[in-house]
Design a protein around this motif. Sequence first.
Motif, PDB file in Angstrom:
ATOM      1  N   ASP A   1      26.786  22.381  -6.955  1.00 48.11           N
ATOM      2  CA  ASP A   1      27.375  22.024  -5.664  1.00 48.11           C
ATOM      3  C   ASP A   1      26.650  20.861  -4.989  1.00 48.11           C
ATOM      4  N   ARG A   2      25.593  20.363  -5.604  1.00 47.97           N
ATOM      5  CA  ARG A   2      24.835  19.266  -4.995  1.00 47.97           C
ATOM      6  C   ARG A   2      25.731  18.022  -4.874  1.00 47.97           C
ATOM      7  N   PRO A   3      25.486  17.180  -3.872  1.00 43.45           N
ATOM      8  CA  PRO A   3      26.391  16.052  -3.609  1.00 43.45           C
ATOM      9  C   PRO A   3      26.183  14.862  -4.544  1.00 43.45           C
ATOM     10  N   VAL A   4      27.112  13.919  -4.436  1.00 40.68           N
ATOM     11  CA  VAL A   4      26.977  12.635  -5.138  1.00 40.68           C
ATOM     12  C   VAL A   4      25.642  12.005  -4.747  1.00 40.68           C
ATOM     13  N   GLY A   5      24.953  11.450  -5.737  1.00 36.08           N
ATOM     14  CA  GLY A   5      23.627  10.873  -5.523  1.00 36.08           C
ATOM     15  C   GLY A   5      22.499  11.766  -5.998  1.00 36.08           C
ATOM     16  N   THR A   6      22.831  13.006  -6.371  1.00 34.66           N
ATOM     17  CA  THR A   6      21.826  13.955  -6.856  1.00 34.66           C
ATOM     18  C   THR A   6      21.350  13.571  -8.252  1.00 34.66           C
ATOM     19  N   ARG A   7      20.048  13.584  -8.457  1.00 37.61           N
ATOM     20  CA  ARG A   7      19.437  13.398  -9.785  1.00 37.61           C
ATOM     21  C   ARG A   7      18.372  14.479  -9.942  1.00 37.61           C
ATOM     22  N   LEU A   8      18.542  15.343 -10.937  1.00 34.99           N
ATOM     23  CA  LEU A   8      17.637  16.466 -11.145  1.00 34.99           C
ATOM     24  C   LEU A   8      17.099  16.463 -12.563  1.00 34.99           C
ATOM     25  N   ILE A   9      15.859  16.943 -12.723  1.00 35.27           N
ATOM     26  CA  ILE A   9      15.286  17.142 -14.047  1.00 35.27           C
ATOM     27  C   ILE A   9      14.823  18.592 -14.166  1.00 35.27           C
ATOM     28  N   ARG A  10      14.883  19.106 -15.404  1.00 40.89           N
ATOM     29  CA  ARG A  10      14.345  20.444 -15.655  1.00 40.89           C
ATOM     30  C   ARG A  10      12.826  20.358 -15.652  1.00 40.89           C
ATOM     31  N   THR A  11      12.199  21.281 -14.922  1.00 39.41           N
ATOM     32  CA  THR A  11      10.736  21.292 -14.831  1.00 39.41           C
ATOM     33  C   THR A  11      10.118  22.582 -15.360  1.00 39.41           C
ATOM     34  N   SER A  12      10.980  23.537 -15.753  1.00 38.12           N
ATOM     35  CA  SER A  12      10.505  24.805 -16.304  1.00 38.12           C
ATOM     36  C   SER A  12      11.652  25.395 -17.114  1.00 38.12           C
ATOM     37  N   PRO A  13      11.464  26.549 -17.758  1.00 38.29           N
ATOM     38  CA  PRO A  13      12.550  27.104 -18.563  1.00 38.29           C
ATOM     39  C   PRO A  13      13.863  27.292 -17.819  1.00 38.29           C
ATOM     40  N   ASP A  14      13.832  27.510 -16.494  1.00 39.91           N
ATOM     41  CA  ASP A  14      15.090  27.769 -15.786  1.00 39.91           C
ATOM     42  C   ASP A  14      15.182  27.109 -14.413  1.00 39.91           C
ATOM     43  N   GLN A  15      14.339  26.114 -14.134  1.00 38.14           N
ATOM     44  CA  GLN A  15      14.334  25.467 -12.823  1.00 38.14           C
ATOM     45  C   GLN A  15      14.477  23.948 -12.939  1.00 38.14           C
ATOM     46  N   PHE A  16      15.184  23.367 -11.956  1.00 35.69           N
ATOM     47  CA  PHE A  16      15.325  21.918 -11.849  1.00 35.69           C
ATOM     48  C   PHE A  16      14.731  21.460 -10.522  1.00 35.69           C
ATOM     49  N   GLU A  17      14.267  20.213 -10.481  1.00 35.76           N
ATOM     50  CA  GLU A  17      13.779  19.594  -9.256  1.00 35.76           C
ATOM     51  C   GLU A  17      14.327  18.180  -9.167  1.00 35.76           C
ATOM     52  N   VAL A  18      14.275  17.611  -7.962  1.00 37.10           N
ATOM     53  CA  VAL A  18      14.720  16.234  -7.766  1.00 37.10           C
ATOM     54  C   VAL A  18      13.877  15.310  -8.635  1.00 37.10           C
ATOM     55  N   ASP A  19      14.546  14.391  -9.315  1.00 33.87           N
ATOM     56  CA  ASP A  19      13.855  13.438 -10.187  1.00 33.87           C
ATOM     57  C   ASP A  19      13.231  12.331  -9.345  1.00 33.87           C
ATOM     58  N   ARG A  20      11.909  12.358  -9.231  1.00 36.80           N
ATOM     59  CA  ARG A  20      11.177  11.330  -8.493  1.00 36.80           C
ATOM     60  C   ARG A  20      10.478  10.355  -9.433  1.00 36.80           C
ATOM     61  N   LEU A  21      10.836  10.430 -10.695  1.00 33.95           N
ATOM     62  CA  LEU A  21      10.339   9.511 -11.730  1.00 33.95           C
ATOM     63  C   LEU A  21       8.834   9.646 -11.962  1.00 33.95           C
ATOM     64  N   ASP A  22       8.261  10.760 -11.557  1.00 32.00           N
ATOM     65  CA  ASP A  22       6.817  10.932 -11.731  1.00 32.00           C
ATOM     66  C   ASP A  22       6.485  12.147 -12.592  1.00 32.00           C
ATOM     67  N   ARG A  23       7.514  12.784 -13.210  1.00 30.54           N
ATOM     68  CA  ARG A  23       7.277  13.952 -14.033  1.00 30.54           C
ATOM     69  C   ARG A  23       8.070  13.839 -15.327  1.00 30.54           C
ATOM     70  N   GLU A  24       7.534  14.438 -16.370  1.00 31.84           N
ATOM     71  CA  GLU A  24       8.242  14.514 -17.647  1.00 31.84           C
ATOM     72  C   GLU A  24       9.318  15.594 -17.556  1.00 31.84           C
ATOM     73  N   ILE A  25      10.403  15.377 -18.288  1.00 26.92           N
ATOM     74  CA  ILE A  25      11.449  16.382 -18.350  1.00 26.92           C
ATOM     75  C   ILE A  25      11.001  17.511 -19.279  1.00 26.92           C
ATOM     76  N   TYR A  26      11.188  18.728 -18.812  1.00 27.17           N
ATOM     77  CA  TYR A  26      10.896  19.896 -19.637  1.00 27.17           C
ATOM     78  C   TYR A  26      12.115  20.103 -20.546  1.00 27.17           C
ATOM     79  N   THR A  27      11.939  19.904 -21.839  1.00 27.84           N
ATOM     80  CA  THR A  27      13.049  20.017 -22.772  1.00 27.84           C
ATOM     81  C   THR A  27      12.946  21.341 -23.523  1.00 27.84           C
ATOM     82  N   VAL A  28      14.113  21.983 -23.714  1.00 30.35           N
ATOM     83  CA  VAL A  28      14.141  23.285 -24.372  1.00 30.35           C
ATOM     84  C   VAL A  28      15.505  23.480 -25.006  1.00 30.35           C
ATOM     85  N   LYS A  29      15.550  24.211 -26.101  1.00 26.66           N
ATOM     86  CA  LYS A  29      16.817  24.505 -26.782  1.00 26.66           C
ATOM     87  C   LYS A  29      17.335  25.862 -26.362  1.00 26.66           C
ATOM     88  N   ARG A  30      18.626  26.035 -26.573  1.00 27.53           N
ATOM     89  CA  ARG A  30      19.269  27.305 -26.258  1.00 27.53           C
ATOM     90  C   ARG A  30      18.771  28.386 -27.192  1.00 27.53           C
TER      91      ARG A  30
END
Length: 262
Positions: free
Chosen positions: A233-262
């Motif tokens: 439901d986040r609005p246009v302009g939202t950019r998020l990255i995964r930071t843990s197995p089940d959480q996202f945060e706003v992408d501030r370009l200062d953190r690595e993306i937490y990558t995981v497979k299903r």
Amino acid sequence: MNQTLRELRAIADRERARFLPEVTDQDLEKSGALFYMNGQNGTEFDWYVNDRLSSFMVFYNDEANLGAVKLYLNRSATADVFLYGEQGKKFLKQVTVPVEATEQELLELAVLLRREADDKRLWDADIEALNTDDTPTPDIVAEFRSRQGAYTAMRDRRILLDKRAMVSKKILDEGWKVGYMERVEPHDAEDSGWFFASGTEDQGYLDDCHNIQLLPVGVVWQQLDRDIFAYIDRPVGTRLIRTSPDQFEVDRLDREIYTVKR
């Protein structure tokens, strides 16, 4: 019985005779009775979120008790009818037919069904068991109308889930969960604006249109990554990255993306 309910029962009987001629009344629960299946969502929810009443069902009369006919009465004065053969194990046909009812008559039927089924805690009952002969008073109809606002957010979300998103094939083909999600201005009314990537792609991969597939947002959520639901439901302009197995945060370009497979 309410005239529109009487028509729905006639539609169910007619389409069953047309597409399931081998099925007799004796093969069906209560000789082909039509049941109002409000036990899952309830009348108000389906009316205001899904633009229809809860489903109506005719069941096979055997141990499995699967459906022979499923019918949706839409607010557009149409009925979607689904028919199932082989004791309910095989989908056969879907048809849409007009219903002889005005917008006001359909609204009044929704009010009656909430009052005589939901409010009385009668769930998934034979329509013959519901008292739907009378016309609801204007104040009861007004109260039902006043409830629409309570469902606005859920309705908007349901509409969004039907809209398309761009999805990296790394998610589809390699089993990655969403690592990056961005919402841009939609191209048209059918576009959600969402883009989903795994976070393992390089720019060259993403620049190749063959590596992107269009899917409904609901398909991405239900079949590929349940974790995105809290954020869609986040609005246009939202950019998020995964930071843990089940959480996202706003992408501030200062953190690595937490990558995981299903």
